[in-house]
Design an enzyme around this catalytic site. Structure first.
Site, PDB file in Angstrom:
ATOM      1  N   GLY A  12       0.820  -1.222   0.000  1.00  0.00           N
ATOM      2  CA  GLY A  12       0.000   0.000   0.000  1.00  0.00           C
ATOM      3  C   GLY A  12       0.842   1.255   0.000  1.00  0.00           C
ATOM      4  N   GLY A  15      -0.529   4.635  -1.127  1.00  0.00           N
ATOM      5  CA  GLY A  15      -1.687   5.151  -0.396  1.00  0.00           C
ATOM      6  C   GLY A  15      -1.349   6.316   0.523  1.00  0.00           C
ATOM      7  N   GLN A  16      -2.361   6.758   1.267  1.00  0.00           N
ATOM      8  CA  GLN A  16      -2.192   7.976   2.081  1.00  0.00           C
ATOM      9  C   GLN A  16      -1.056   7.835   3.094  1.00  0.00           C
ATOM     10  OE1 GLN A  16      -5.055   8.800   5.125  1.00  0.00           O
ATOM     11  NE2 GLN A  16      -4.545  10.980   5.216  1.00  0.00           N
ATOM     12  N   ASP A  57      -0.083  -7.918  -5.643  1.00  0.00           N
ATOM     13  CA  ASP A  57      -1.447  -8.008  -5.141  1.00  0.00           C
ATOM     14  C   ASP A  57      -1.362  -8.821  -3.851  1.00  0.00           C
ATOM     15  OD1 ASP A  57      -4.038  -8.684  -4.530  1.00  0.00           O
ATOM     16  OD2 ASP A  57      -4.609  -9.164  -6.593  1.00  0.00           O
ATOM     17  N   TYR A 147     -15.176  -3.290   7.202  1.00  0.00           N
ATOM     18  CA  TYR A 147     -13.806  -2.855   7.509  1.00  0.00           C
ATOM     19  C   TYR A 147     -13.478  -3.139   8.982  1.00  0.00           C
ATOM     20  CZ  TYR A 147      -9.953   0.533   8.139  1.00  0.00           C
ATOM     21  OH  TYR A 147      -8.772   1.150   8.438  1.00  0.00           O
ATOM     22  N   LYS A 151     -10.782  -5.620  10.790  1.00  0.00           N
ATOM     23  CA  LYS A 151      -9.753  -5.093  11.698  1.00  0.00           C
ATOM     24  C   LYS A 151      -9.736  -5.877  13.021  1.00  0.00           C
ATOM     25  CE  LYS A 151      -7.690  -2.498   9.051  1.00  0.00           C
ATOM     26  NZ  LYS A 151      -6.296  -2.829   8.713  1.00  0.00           N
ATOM     27  N   ILE A 177      -6.495   9.836   9.893  1.00  0.00           N
ATOM     28  CA  ILE A 177      -5.172  10.425   9.662  1.00  0.00           C
ATOM     29  C   ILE A 177      -5.303  11.582   8.672  1.00  0.00           C
ATOM     30  CG2 ILE A 177      -2.806   9.982   8.890  1.00  0.00           C
ATOM     31  CD1 ILE A 177      -3.563   8.420  11.448  1.00  0.00           C
TER      32      ILE A 177
HETATM   33  N1  SER Z   1      -9.679   6.383   8.276  1.00  0.00           N
HETATM   34  C1  SER Z   1     -10.327   5.097   8.333  1.00  0.00           C
HETATM   35  C2  SER Z   1     -11.660   5.147   7.719  1.00  0.00           C
HETATM   36  O1  SER Z   1     -12.270   6.174   7.812  1.00  0.00           O
HETATM   37  C3  SER Z   1     -10.452   4.655   9.767  1.00  0.00           C
HETATM   38  O2  SER Z   1      -9.373   3.847  10.083  1.00  0.00           O
HETATM   39  O3  SER Z   1     -12.116   4.187   7.183  1.00  0.00           O
END
Ligand code: SER
Length: 331
Positions: A12, A15-16, A57, A147, A151, A177
């Site tokens: 990743g 990514g951010q 991947d 999600y 987690k 973040i």
């Molecule tokens: N920034 C993430 C989200 O909003 C939270 O871990 O899905």
């Protein structure tokens, strides 16, 4: 004795968080020793110029293995994940990427006897039954998003690999973040980043959560510091492994808009909640991170005022160069 980290792979990496974490790791461990990987989005700028990059991947263990062998990797920072909002649109993809990606990274780390693996968790591990204020380290974990489900399962899986197989796995529950380099892709806390971009670009923002929505947030320099500090902490001092609460600041969307307005005269924010409001409402507003403070010395440095001033300075400079929105939503 714990092994030393020498050659790192970041998943990743476009990514951010991955894009800035990779550069921080290259500064620290040597550019050629930090291999960036991503699935789809091409890297650009410093990420591309300063070190190796491969397309992989994470759901295909073989594609990970090729790079691990080629570069004799001994640590993985696993940042590839499908976030909460995209995960609700495609729950099965979210499960596939987040769970199969995680177990592939863990298996690979075990097979190669790696020094350390970082696999982040999130405030999304919590749910509506969790105490919302000063959320404890040990608490109810009954998330309502796919999600969040991945987690919680990921935290349990990581801790299982620590206890059952002796793999050195570490993880933290990131709050939202905020950063000025790469836009986040598909999360619920994305409004807290987008609002700064729109403030600089057009002086107004349409926010997808209500103004009284309060969530825990963190500025990117603190996020990078937390990740590196945990990775380098003395393993024998850790009582927790994959689920550290980390806090920095908490504010409502309205407070964030008012804070930005102090620097951007005339800035206006309208509130039009969508499906992400329900997700935000199921998450805590503030976090008790005393375990992280005690076990590896976590201490955030940035608050809302300092972050807003820094974000606006950085984004104004990028805007002046015509650069905004270039690094959006990586995969
Ligand atoms: N920034 C993430 C989200 O909003 C939270 O871990 O899905």
């Amino acid at each position: 004795m714990a092994k030393k980290i020498s050659r790192i792979l970041v998943t990743g990496a476009v990514g951010q968080i991955g894009s800035e974490l990779t550069l921080a790791l290259r500064d620290r461990y040597g550019a050629e020793n930090v291999v960036a990987t991503g699935r789809k989005t091409a890297p650009s700028g410093a990420l591309l110029e300063t070190g190796p990059f491969y397309y992989i991947d994470v759901t295909e263990r073989a594609s990970l293995e090729v790079v691990v062998r080629k570069h004799d990797i001994d640590a993985i920072f696993h940042m590839a994940a499908i976030l909460s909002a995209v995960g609700e649109k495609n729950p099965q993809m979210c499960w596939n990427v987040n769970m199969n990606g995680t177990i592939n990274v863990l298996e690979c780390a075990m097979a190669h006897e790696m020094a350390t693996v970082i696999i982040p968790s999130s405030i999304a591990a919590f749910g509506p039954e969790t105490p919302r204020f000063n959320t404890p380290q040990e608490t109810v974990l009954k998330p309502r998003t796919m999600y969040g489900v991945t987690k919680v399962a990921g935290e349990l899986l990581c801790d299982y690999y620590v206890r059952r197989f002796g793999v050195d796995v570490r993880g933290l529950r990131y709050p939202g973040i905020i950063s000025a380099e790469t836009l986040p892709g598909g999360g619920t806390t994305d409004y807290a980043v987008e609002i700064y971009y729109k403030a600089v670009e057009q002086g107004s923002y349409k926010c997808f959560v209500r103004d009284d929505t309060a969530l825990p947030m963190m500025y990117m320099p603190d996020c990078i510091k937390a990740t590196l500090d945990l990775a380098e902490a003395d393993f024998s001092k850790l009582q927790h492994h994959s689920d550290f609460n980390v806090g920095a600041m908490s504010f409502t969307a309205g407070e964030l808009a008012a804070n930005i307005a102090k620097h951007v005269p005339g800035f206006t924010c309208a509130y039009e909640p969508d499906f992400r409001q329900k997700i935000a409402d199921s998450w805590p507003t503030s976090i008790d991170d005393s375990a992280a403070r005690m076990e590896w010395g976590w201490k955030p440095a940035w608050d809302l005022d300092a972050m807003t001033a820094d974000m606006l300075t950085k984004l104004r400079a990028r805007h002046a160069k015509g650069e905004l929105y270039k690094g959006a939503a990586a995969e």
